[in-house]
Enzyme design. Sequence first.
Site, mmCIF file in Angstrom:
data_model
loop_
_atom_site.group_PDB
_atom_site.id
_atom_site.type_symbol
_atom_site.label_atom_id
_atom_site.label_comp_id
_atom_site.label_asym_id
_atom_site.label_seq_id
_atom_site.Cartn_x
_atom_site.Cartn_y
_atom_site.Cartn_z
ATOM 1 N N ASP A 1 -2.446 -14.158 -9.068
ATOM 2 C CA ASP A 1 -3.264 -13.071 -8.509
ATOM 3 C C ASP A 1 -4.525 -12.962 -9.365
ATOM 4 O O ASP A 1 -5.554 -13.576 -9.058
ATOM 5 C CB ASP A 1 -2.438 -11.775 -8.495
ATOM 6 C CG ASP A 1 -3.264 -10.536 -8.156
ATOM 7 O OD1 ASP A 1 -4.392 -10.675 -7.661
ATOM 8 O OD2 ASP A 1 -2.772 -9.402 -8.387
ATOM 9 N N GLU B 1 1.713 2.824 -5.664
ATOM 10 C CA GLU B 1 1.968 2.127 -4.401
ATOM 11 C C GLU B 1 3.226 2.635 -3.713
ATOM 12 O O GLU B 1 3.756 1.986 -2.810
ATOM 13 C CB GLU B 1 2.035 0.612 -4.636
ATOM 14 C CG GLU B 1 0.703 0.056 -5.132
ATOM 15 C CD GLU B 1 0.647 -1.460 -5.167
ATOM 16 O OE1 GLU B 1 1.551 -2.122 -4.631
ATOM 17 O OE2 GLU B 1 -0.306 -1.986 -5.749
ATOM 18 N N GLN C 1 4.549 -4.531 -13.628
ATOM 19 C CA GLN C 1 3.829 -3.682 -12.672
ATOM 20 C C GLN C 1 4.592 -3.425 -11.369
ATOM 21 O O GLN C 1 4.618 -2.295 -10.878
ATOM 22 C CB GLN C 1 2.478 -4.319 -12.365
ATOM 23 C CG GLN C 1 1.626 -3.513 -11.410
ATOM 24 C CD GLN C 1 0.299 -4.196 -11.180
ATOM 25 O OE1 GLN C 1 -0.589 -4.179 -12.023
ATOM 26 N NE2 GLN C 1 0.165 -4.830 -10.030
ATOM 27 N N LYS D 1 -6.270 -11.608 -1.555
ATOM 28 C CA LYS D 1 -6.785 -10.246 -1.399
ATOM 29 C C LYS D 1 -8.251 -10.335 -0.977
ATOM 30 O O LYS D 1 -9.098 -10.738 -1.788
ATOM 31 C CB LYS D 1 -6.710 -9.503 -2.739
ATOM 32 C CG LYS D 1 -5.292 -9.193 -3.233
ATOM 33 C CD LYS D 1 -5.358 -8.677 -4.675
ATOM 34 C CE LYS D 1 -4.094 -7.971 -5.122
ATOM 35 N NZ LYS D 1 -4.112 -7.687 -6.585
ATOM 36 N N ARG E 1 -4.161 -3.622 -1.869
ATOM 37 C CA ARG E 1 -4.466 -3.218 -3.234
ATOM 38 C C ARG E 1 -3.701 -1.927 -3.549
ATOM 39 O O ARG E 1 -3.132 -1.301 -2.676
ATOM 40 C CB ARG E 1 -5.981 -2.967 -3.408
ATOM 41 C CG ARG E 1 -6.891 -4.142 -3.098
ATOM 42 C CD ARG E 1 -6.593 -5.399 -3.882
ATOM 43 N NE ARG E 1 -6.659 -5.304 -5.324
ATOM 44 C CZ ARG E 1 -7.539 -5.902 -6.118
ATOM 45 N NH1 ARG E 1 -8.484 -6.648 -5.572
ATOM 46 N NH2 ARG E 1 -7.472 -5.804 -7.430
ATOM 47 N N LYS F 1 2.235 -8.621 1.116
ATOM 48 C CA LYS F 1 2.561 -7.653 0.058
ATOM 49 C C LYS F 1 1.710 -6.400 0.283
ATOM 50 O O LYS F 1 0.487 -6.499 0.353
ATOM 51 C CB LYS F 1 2.230 -8.276 -1.303
ATOM 52 C CG LYS F 1 2.409 -7.350 -2.495
ATOM 53 C CD LYS F 1 1.983 -8.050 -3.798
ATOM 54 C CE LYS F 1 2.191 -7.147 -4.986
ATOM 55 N NZ LYS F 1 1.635 -7.714 -6.231
#
Length: 428
Positions: free
Chosen positions: A313, A206, A164, A338, A367, A389
Site C-alpha cells: 500500500d 473505519e 492498523q 487507491k 481510505r 477493502k
Amino acid sequence: MADPRIESIVARRVWDSRARPTLEAEVRLSDGSSGRAIAPAGASRGSREAIDLRDGGTRLGGFDVQGAIAAVHDRIAPALKGLTAIDQSAVDQALIALDPSPTKASLGGNSTIAVSMAVAHAAAAACGEPLYARLGPASAWQVPLPEIQILGGGAHAGRRIDIQDLMVVARSADSVEQALEMTAEVYLAAGRIMAARGPLCGVADEGGFWPAFDSNEEALQTLLKAIEAAGYVPGDEVAISLDIAASEFGSGGRYRLGLERREIDSDGMIEMLGGWLDRFPICSIEDPLAEDDAQGMRRFTQAFGSRVQVVGDDFLVTRADLIEQAAAAGSCNTALIKPNQIGTLTQTHQALLAAQARGWGTIVSARSGETEDSTICDLAIGWRSRQIKVGSIARGERTVKWNALIRAQERLGSAAWAGGRWLPVSNA
Ligand code: PGA
Ligand code: ZN
C-alpha cells in the site's frame, strides 16, 4: 447525436467521516447529464502518494479545502470545458498536463480525483449505464471478495495497538451477501468478547472495534476467538487479513512497537510476523515492512510469498512504475489500489493493469476518511479486481459500499462472484 461534452464543473465543500472538510466535484454535460464524486482522505499516508491540498492554519485543524475548490474552478474547469466526457483518458491527460508531477503537487490529488471520477459518473449517466459497465466488457465484470475490519488500531485508534487493521475474509462464502453475513457474525461476536473482557473504547476510524490490549498478539488471539465464537472454522471458512501499516512505526530499518515498549530491526519484524503466520490462519498481510525498507519487503516476500498474499500500500502508492520495480525485485505479490493516491482514474487503472500483467492480485481500497461516495465498487467490478477493502461493516460511509455490492451481485448473478477459496492460508 454528438458525444456529450463537458459544459461546467463545480466544486463544493462537503464533510467526511472524521468531521473533516473534503471536496465534491459536480460535472454537467452538454446533453444535460451530470455526475458527481467526493474525494476520500487517508490518515496513514505513503510519502510518495499524491498530496491532499489543504489550506493549513488553525481553522478546522488546517484541513479546509478552499484552495482545492479554487483549483477546480480557476484551473481545472477552464481546461476541461468542451472535452468529450466519454473519453476518460483524454480528460485525465488534460488533468495531468495541468500538473504533471507524480504527486499532483500543485493541484492536489483530492481536486483531480474528485473531478476525474465525477466525469466518469457523468459519462455513465449520459450512456444510461452503471459506471462499472463502462469500465470493462460484460464478460469481465466480477463482484470482488471483501476483506473487512473487525479491530482497528495504529493511526486510526490512538495507536492503542501497533497493527492498523485486523480484518477477516469469508473464504467459503458463495456470494458477497453471504460474506457480509459471516463477517457481521464475527463482528458481533468480537463485540461481545470485548464487552465481557473490560473497557470497550468504542469504534476506530473505519468502524472496527477500538481495542484496549496489552500486546498485538492479544488482539490476534481475540480475533481468532471471535471467528470461533461465531461458529466458523478459522482459516478454512474465515481467515485473517492484516494491514501492519509498518511505515507508521518504522523507518530506517528500525521498528518501534509502542505497546510492547521495544524496538526491533527488519529481521526482527520478519521473524515476529513469520511467527504469526505459523500460529494464526492469515491469508493476507499488507505493508509488513516500512515504505523505505525495500530490502526487508523483498526478504519477507521471498520467505512467505507462497503462503500468504503480500500487499503493498504505502510501499507502492498505486503507481504503475513502483509496481513494476517491486515485481522485478520480487517484492510483494498484490497491489492495493487507491484512486486518490495517484489522482486520476486513468493512472489508477494503469497501476491495476501493471499488477495484473505480472500475475499479481489487486485490492481496490477506500481510505480511512470516507463519505457516501461508492465509486470504488464500480472500479472493482468493472476492472475485475478480485478483492476490495472498505474498512469495517459498521458506519454508513462503509456500509454504502457493501450495500452497493449486494445490489450489484443481485444484478450480475452468482457466476460473477470472485469467491475466496483460492487465497492460501498461512498455517494450513
Ligand atoms: P489511510 O489507511 O488512513 O491512509 O486511508 C488505510 C490503509 O492503510 O489501508
Ligand atoms: Zn494500508
